[in-house]
Design a protein around this motif. Structure first.
Motif, PDB file in Angstrom:
ATOM      1  N   SER A 107      21.849  68.159  45.643  1.00  0.00           N
ATOM      2  CA  SER A 107      23.261  68.151  46.038  1.00  0.00           C
ATOM      3  C   SER A 107      24.165  67.083  46.376  1.00  0.00           C
ATOM      4  O   SER A 107      22.568  66.069  46.672  1.00  0.00           O
ATOM      5  CB  SER A 107      22.647  68.623  47.968  1.00  0.00           C
ATOM      6  N   VAL A 108      24.914  66.844  46.514  1.00  0.00           N
ATOM      7  CA  VAL A 108      25.327  65.036  46.525  1.00  0.00           C
ATOM      8  C   VAL A 108      26.346  65.708  47.826  1.00  0.00           C
ATOM      9  O   VAL A 108      27.526  66.027  47.230  1.00  0.00           O
ATOM     10  CB  VAL A 108      26.114  64.879  44.773  1.00  0.00           C
ATOM     11  N   ASN A 109      26.800  64.249  48.178  1.00  0.00           N
ATOM     12  CA  ASN A 109      27.926  63.912  49.141  1.00  0.00           C
ATOM     13  C   ASN A 109      29.191  63.898  48.773  1.00  0.00           C
ATOM     14  O   ASN A 109      29.415  63.405  46.925  1.00  0.00           O
ATOM     15  CB  ASN A 109      27.874  62.541  50.284  1.00  0.00           C
ATOM     16  N   VAL A 110      29.881  64.587  48.784  1.00  0.00           N
ATOM     17  CA  VAL A 110      31.144  64.321  48.595  1.00  0.00           C
ATOM     18  C   VAL A 110      32.374  64.123  49.885  1.00  0.00           C
ATOM     19  O   VAL A 110      31.756  64.404  50.891  1.00  0.00           O
ATOM     20  CB  VAL A 110      32.196  65.424  48.323  1.00  0.00           C
ATOM     21  N   SER A 111      32.663  62.540  50.008  1.00  0.00           N
ATOM     22  CA  SER A 111      33.778  62.437  51.630  1.00  0.00           C
ATOM     23  C   SER A 111      34.974  62.193  50.928  1.00  0.00           C
ATOM     24  O   SER A 111      35.635  62.263  49.899  1.00  0.00           O
ATOM     25  CB  SER A 111      33.148  60.900  51.157  1.00  0.00           C
ATOM     26  N   ARG A 112      35.770  62.709  51.906  1.00  0.00           N
ATOM     27  CA  ARG A 112      37.134  62.786  52.736  1.00  0.00           C
ATOM     28  C   ARG A 112      37.909  61.903  51.186  1.00  0.00           C
ATOM     29  O   ARG A 112      39.131  62.235  50.448  1.00  0.00           O
ATOM     30  CB  ARG A 112      38.067  61.916  53.433  1.00  0.00           C
ATOM     31  N   VAL A 113      37.788  60.545  50.605  1.00  0.00           N
ATOM     32  CA  VAL A 113      38.554  59.503  49.732  1.00  0.00           C
ATOM     33  C   VAL A 113      38.474  60.524  48.377  1.00  0.00           C
ATOM     34  O   VAL A 113      39.518  60.339  47.960  1.00  0.00           O
ATOM     35  CB  VAL A 113      37.992  58.041  49.446  1.00  0.00           C
ATOM     36  N   HIS A 114      37.552  61.126  48.637  1.00  0.00           N
ATOM     37  CA  HIS A 114      37.244  62.052  47.219  1.00  0.00           C
ATOM     38  C   HIS A 114      38.199  62.806  46.812  1.00  0.00           C
ATOM     39  O   HIS A 114      39.607  63.004  45.635  1.00  0.00           O
ATOM     40  CB  HIS A 114      36.094  62.501  46.941  1.00  0.00           C
ATOM     41  N   PRO A 135      27.154  73.348  35.941  1.00  0.00           N
ATOM     42  CA  PRO A 135      28.074  72.728  37.446  1.00  0.00           C
ATOM     43  C   PRO A 135      27.774  73.265  38.382  1.00  0.00           C
ATOM     44  O   PRO A 135      27.488  72.604  39.297  1.00  0.00           O
ATOM     45  CB  PRO A 135      29.522  72.904  37.069  1.00  0.00           C
ATOM     46  N   LYS A 136      26.752  74.459  37.838  1.00  0.00           N
ATOM     47  CA  LYS A 136      25.944  74.998  39.317  1.00  0.00           C
ATOM     48  C   LYS A 136      25.165  74.200  39.730  1.00  0.00           C
ATOM     49  O   LYS A 136      24.418  74.389  40.840  1.00  0.00           O
ATOM     50  CB  LYS A 136      25.674  76.245  39.495  1.00  0.00           C
ATOM     51  N   TYR A 137      24.576  73.217  39.244  1.00  0.00           N
ATOM     52  CA  TYR A 137      23.139  72.327  38.938  1.00  0.00           C
ATOM     53  C   TYR A 137      23.807  71.758  40.326  1.00  0.00           C
ATOM     54  O   TYR A 137      22.863  70.957  40.156  1.00  0.00           O
ATOM     55  CB  TYR A 137      22.547  71.656  37.570  1.00  0.00           C
ATOM     56  N   LEU A 138      24.806  71.143  40.071  1.00  0.00           N
ATOM     57  CA  LEU A 138      25.240  69.832  40.833  1.00  0.00           C
ATOM     58  C   LEU A 138      26.273  69.739  42.160  1.00  0.00           C
ATOM     59  O   LEU A 138      27.322  70.297  42.482  1.00  0.00           O
ATOM     60  CB  LEU A 138      26.354  68.861  40.027  1.00  0.00           C
ATOM     61  N   GLU A 139      25.759  70.729  43.309  1.00  0.00           N
ATOM     62  CA  GLU A 139      26.193  70.866  44.486  1.00  0.00           C
ATOM     63  C   GLU A 139      26.876  70.028  44.884  1.00  0.00           C
ATOM     64  O   GLU A 139      25.983  68.799  45.228  1.00  0.00           O
ATOM     65  CB  GLU A 139      24.623  71.709  45.468  1.00  0.00           C
ATOM     66  N   LEU A 140      28.445  70.564  45.720  1.00  0.00           N
ATOM     67  CA  LEU A 140      28.776  69.149  46.160  1.00  0.00           C
ATOM     68  C   LEU A 140      29.015  69.372  47.842  1.00  0.00           C
ATOM     69  O   LEU A 140      29.262  70.908  48.059  1.00  0.00           O
ATOM     70  CB  LEU A 140      30.177  69.684  45.839  1.00  0.00           C
ATOM     71  N   VAL A 167      29.060  74.500  42.938  1.00  0.00           N
ATOM     72  CA  VAL A 167      28.667  75.087  44.381  1.00  0.00           C
ATOM     73  C   VAL A 167      28.932  74.328  45.534  1.00  0.00           C
ATOM     74  O   VAL A 167      28.830  73.324  45.081  1.00  0.00           O
ATOM     75  CB  VAL A 167      27.232  75.292  44.732  1.00  0.00           C
ATOM     76  N   VAL A 168      29.844  74.337  46.799  1.00  0.00           N
ATOM     77  CA  VAL A 168      30.401  73.769  47.599  1.00  0.00           C
ATOM     78  C   VAL A 168      29.873  74.054  48.846  1.00  0.00           C
ATOM     79  O   VAL A 168      30.086  75.261  49.327  1.00  0.00           O
ATOM     80  CB  VAL A 168      31.956  73.784  47.552  1.00  0.00           C
ATOM     81  N   SER A 169      29.405  73.579  49.457  1.00  0.00           N
ATOM     82  CA  SER A 169      28.319  73.343  50.491  1.00  0.00           C
ATOM     83  C   SER A 169      29.375  72.513  51.763  1.00  0.00           C
ATOM     84  O   SER A 169      29.370  71.230  51.508  1.00  0.00           O
ATOM     85  CB  SER A 169      27.224  73.810  50.796  1.00  0.00           C
ATOM     86  N   MET A 170      29.096  72.896  53.206  1.00  0.00           N
ATOM     87  CA  MET A 170      28.950  72.078  54.405  1.00  0.00           C
ATOM     88  C   MET A 170      28.327  70.995  54.309  1.00  0.00           C
ATOM     89  O   MET A 170      26.827  71.333  54.427  1.00  0.00           O
ATOM     90  CB  MET A 170      30.042  72.340  55.117  1.00  0.00           C
ATOM     91  N   ASP A 171      28.257  69.897  54.761  1.00  0.00           N
ATOM     92  CA  ASP A 171      26.859  68.410  55.210  1.00  0.00           C
ATOM     93  C   ASP A 171      27.570  68.314  56.625  1.00  0.00           C
ATOM     94  O   ASP A 171      28.579  67.803  56.398  1.00  0.00           O
ATOM     95  CB  ASP A 171      26.594  67.805  53.794  1.00  0.00           C
ATOM     96  N   ASP A 172      26.307  68.647  57.614  1.00  0.00           N
ATOM     97  CA  ASP A 172      26.319  68.188  59.072  1.00  0.00           C
ATOM     98  C   ASP A 172      27.577  68.586  60.109  1.00  0.00           C
ATOM     99  O   ASP A 172      28.496  67.001  60.611  1.00  0.00           O
ATOM    100  CB  ASP A 172      26.560  65.861  58.798  1.00  0.00           C
ATOM    101  N   PHE A 173      27.780  69.311  59.884  1.00  0.00           N
ATOM    102  CA  PHE A 173      28.885  69.836  60.778  1.00  0.00           C
ATOM    103  C   PHE A 173      28.903  70.418  61.649  1.00  0.00           C
ATOM    104  O   PHE A 173      27.528  71.065  61.740  1.00  0.00           O
ATOM    105  CB  PHE A 173      29.852  71.472  59.444  1.00  0.00           C
TER     106      PHE A 173
END
Length: 173
Positions: A107-114, A135-140, A167-173
């Motif tokens: 899992s890697v972070n994707v922030s607003r600027v992206h 791509p499935k191995y780089l979870e966003l 794979v897209v997930s939400m972090d720290d919501f």
């Protein structure tokens, strides 16, 4: 109405010092990826990992993320640091693949600027192709700051990423 005080001055000086060093720190490979394992609670097996950024300064040592990430999100430099970690995650996965080791999602972070960057999805595709990673191995993981400047654009990006196999997930919501 705001009043100037020494605390504000100290904060501004601290931010200026970090901004003065951030570009060199990136080019000098001072940002490192640490992997925090994720385990399947039913089987106890490794199910993946979360990529965490750590700044290892040559003279100051470890600089905690809390001291630089909020500033980088504010000034946009988080884009460069995130891309650095994405690259390190892909390199790590490519090395495991080459060695014949089992791959697991990172899992890697994707922030607003992206999400506001038209090249964001293309950069991810090029990166995974360059390292031969599915791509499935780089979870966003979309950070809470990733939402929702433009809700329609955000939704389209999520659907496109999922269609491409990320794979897209939400972090720290």
């Amino acid at each position: 109405c705001k009043f100037y005080d020494d605390n504000l001055r100290a904060k501004l000086l601290h931010e200026k010092a970090i901004e003065d060093e951030m570009v060199f720190a990136l080019s000098d490979n001072q940002f490192h990826m640490y992997l925090q394992p994720k385990f399947n609670l039913q089987t106890g097996e490794l199910a993946g990992a979360e990529a965490l950024v750590r700044w290892i300064h040559p003279s100051k040592g470890l600089i905690p993320p809390l001291h630089f990430i909020p500033l980088f999100e504010k000034n946009g430099f988080v884009r460069e640091v995130d891309k650095c970690i994405w690259k390190l995650a892909c390199e790590f996965l490519a090395e495991r693949k080459k060695a014949g080791d089992k791959l697991f999602p990172i899992s890697v972070n994707v922030s607003r600027v992206h999400m506001d960057d038209d090249k964001f999805i293309d950069e991810l595709i090029l990166l995974t192709r360059k390292y031969g990673i599915e791509p499935k191995y780089l979870e966003l993981e979309l950070t809470e700051s990733a939402c929702f400047n433009n809700e329609k654009r955000f939704e389209e990006a999520i659907h496109t990423l999922k269609d491409l196999g990320f794979v897209v997930s939400m972090d720290d919501f």
